[in-house]
Design an enzyme around this catalytic site. Structure first.
Site, PDB file in Angstrom:
ATOM      1  N   ASP A   1     -13.179  -1.554   7.619  1.00  0.00           N
ATOM      2  CA  ASP A   1     -11.836  -1.323   8.009  1.00  0.00           C
ATOM      3  C   ASP A   1     -11.217  -2.186   9.158  1.00  0.00           C
ATOM      4  O   ASP A   1     -11.745  -2.059   9.997  1.00  0.00           O
ATOM      5  CB  ASP A   1     -11.810   0.236   8.277  1.00  0.00           C
ATOM      6  CG  ASP A   1     -10.386   0.841   8.754  1.00  0.00           C
ATOM      7  OD1 ASP A   1      -9.399   0.100   9.265  1.00  0.00           O
ATOM      8  OD2 ASP A   1     -10.234   2.160   8.579  1.00  0.00           O
TER       9      ASP A   1
ATOM     10  N   TRP B   1      -7.681   7.011  13.194  1.00  0.00           N
ATOM     11  CA  TRP B   1      -7.223   6.004  14.178  1.00  0.00           C
ATOM     12  C   TRP B   1      -6.676   6.848  15.275  1.00  0.00           C
ATOM     13  O   TRP B   1      -5.804   7.705  14.845  1.00  0.00           O
ATOM     14  CB  TRP B   1      -5.982   5.354  13.489  1.00  0.00           C
ATOM     15  CG  TRP B   1      -5.403   4.061  14.289  1.00  0.00           C
ATOM     16  CD1 TRP B   1      -5.755   2.896  14.341  1.00  0.00           C
ATOM     17  CD2 TRP B   1      -4.409   4.199  15.219  1.00  0.00           C
ATOM     18  NE1 TRP B   1      -4.969   2.146  15.235  1.00  0.00           N
ATOM     19  CE2 TRP B   1      -4.189   2.985  15.896  1.00  0.00           C
ATOM     20  CE3 TRP B   1      -3.765   5.395  15.905  1.00  0.00           C
ATOM     21  CZ2 TRP B   1      -3.232   2.806  16.710  1.00  0.00           C
ATOM     22  CZ3 TRP B   1      -2.739   4.984  16.872  1.00  0.00           C
ATOM     23  CH2 TRP B   1      -2.693   3.772  17.415  1.00  0.00           C
TER      24      TRP B   1
ATOM     25  N   HIS C   1      -9.729   0.152   4.998  1.00  0.00           N
ATOM     26  CA  HIS C   1      -9.007   1.132   5.587  1.00  0.00           C
ATOM     27  C   HIS C   1      -8.409   2.286   4.505  1.00  0.00           C
ATOM     28  O   HIS C   1      -8.058   3.411   5.097  1.00  0.00           O
ATOM     29  CB  HIS C   1      -7.808   0.683   6.410  1.00  0.00           C
ATOM     30  CG  HIS C   1      -7.015   1.797   7.202  1.00  0.00           C
ATOM     31  ND1 HIS C   1      -7.621   2.579   8.434  1.00  0.00           N
ATOM     32  CD2 HIS C   1      -5.921   2.168   7.112  1.00  0.00           C
ATOM     33  CE1 HIS C   1      -6.870   3.389   8.753  1.00  0.00           C
ATOM     34  NE2 HIS C   1      -5.582   3.153   8.253  1.00  0.00           N
TER      35      HIS C   1
ATOM     36  N   SER D   1      -6.366   8.106   8.710  1.00  0.00           N
ATOM     37  CA  SER D   1      -5.725   7.256   9.612  1.00  0.00           C
ATOM     38  C   SER D   1      -5.401   7.910  10.825  1.00  0.00           C
ATOM     39  O   SER D   1      -6.011   8.546  11.417  1.00  0.00           O
ATOM     40  CB  SER D   1      -5.063   6.265   9.003  1.00  0.00           C
ATOM     41  OG  SER D   1      -4.752   5.155   9.742  1.00  0.00           O
ATOM     42  N   MET D   2      -4.006   7.848  11.307  1.00  0.00           N
ATOM     43  CA  MET D   2      -3.405   8.591  12.314  1.00  0.00           C
ATOM     44  C   MET D   2      -3.514   9.974  11.785  1.00  0.00           C
ATOM     45  O   MET D   2      -3.409  11.050  12.859  1.00  0.00           O
ATOM     46  CB  MET D   2      -1.803   8.070  12.391  1.00  0.00           C
ATOM     47  CG  MET D   2      -1.609   6.719  13.235  1.00  0.00           C
ATOM     48  SD  MET D   2      -0.262   6.440  13.918  1.00  0.00           S
ATOM     49  CE  MET D   2      -0.229   4.851  14.499  1.00  0.00           C
TER      50      MET D   2
END
Ligand code: 856
Length: 299
Positions: free
Chosen positions: A216, A195, A248, A170-171
């Site tokens: 996601d 992300w 996700h 993700s991040m």
């Protein structure tokens, strides 16, 4: 956050083969290739020839150990856990730093530590300075963790500091793109459900495998993984795996299709191990695969 791109050189396997053959001829003057010459063709090759069963097992061929890293003992990232192959008889290993996502700790991804290390890599799963750090900061922290691992950690002697990689969720996956853009000497990047508000990664030259989840709704593939993949030049080694029906959070529990592809990518590009090419090109098929795209290894 991003620096100008530089050209990265890579020792070709054919060049290594020529050196190995020349060495054999110089020493023995014989035309027969002695036992062991196979490994000498690629000095970074570790472990047995790959099979689907090896890649899909819960552990790879190497026994591993681990230790925690206190945030108080390092700077530039928040500590974490190091996993490493215990063998010291097979030379050094490549290494990878992995970041969790927003508000998460390394424990959210920790199944990946022994999973990756047992295929012959030193792994550091990092804690971020703050759980709210954004992707650019996570990228900087991944690089700080690699620097600490190769320069100061107790396992630094086990690592080939020229063969490093990054990954994240993700991040943290967005952070792995930032790290790849900032440090083109990295050998591989594997963003997982990445992300990032920045959609263009045309400066990335690092071989990058993006893995996204079809369903996601936090980092939708249409707004994140797919434009990230499309923006990386086709002259770079890149692949995109979209997991059928995945949300996700697919990296947070044991995920065999993800692990298999991630290990194959790291083996091919961190270890230069061409034995793994059949797993990258044409690539995986079957129920778990919604989509797979790749440039296929450039020879
Ligand atoms: C697990 C990234 C607007 O952005 C978001 O809402 C968001 C939410 C979660 C994450 C992430 O990193 O999740 C991973 O914590 C962006």
């Amino acid at each position: 956050m991003r620096s100008p791109t530089t050209t990265r050189t890579r020792t070709s396997v054919s060049a290594l083969t020529r050196v190995a053959v020349a060495a054999v001829l110089a020493v023995g003057g014989a035309l027969a290739v002695p036992a062991g010459a196979q490994a000498a063709e690629n000095p970074y090759e570790r472990g047995p020839a790959p099979t689907t069963a090896i890649l899909e097992a819960s552990r790879g061929p190497f026994a591993t150990s681990s230790f925690s890293v206190s945030s108080l003992s390092v700077s530039g990232f928040g500590g974490g856990v190091v996993y490493y192959p215990t063998s010291t008889s097979e030379g050094t290993f490549g290494a990878i730093a992995i970041s969790p996502g927003y508000t998460a700790s390394w424990s959210s991804l920790s199944w990946l530590g022994p999973r990756i290390a047992s295929h012959g890599f030193v792994v550091i799963g990092i804690e971020t300075n703050s759980r709210f750090d954004q992707p650019a900061s996570r990228g900087t922290q991944l690089l700080a963790a690699l620097d600490w691992l190769t320069e100061r950690s107790s396992v630094r002697g086990r690592i080939d500091a020229t063969r490093l990689a990054v990954a994240g969720h993700s991040m943290g996956g967005g952070g792995s793109l930032e790290a790849a853009a900032d440090r083109p000497s990295l050998q591989a990047a594997v963003p997982l459900a990445p992300w990032n508000l920045d959609k263009t990664w045309s400066e990335v030259r690092v071989p990058t495998l993006i893995i996204g989840g079809e369903y996601d709704s936090i980092a939708s593939v249409s707004s994140h993984s797919e434009p990230f993949y499309a923006s990386i030049p086709s002259s770079s080694e890149k692949a995109y795996l979209e997991l059928n029906g995945a949300d996700h959070f697919f990296p947070q529990t044991t995920n065999t299709p993800m692990a298999r592809q991630m290990v194959a990518w790291l083996k091919r590009f961190v270890d230069n191990d061409t034995r793994y090419e059949p797993f990258l090109c044409p690539g995986p098929t079957g129920f778990a695969v919604e989509e797979y795209r790749n440039t296929c290894p450039h020879s």
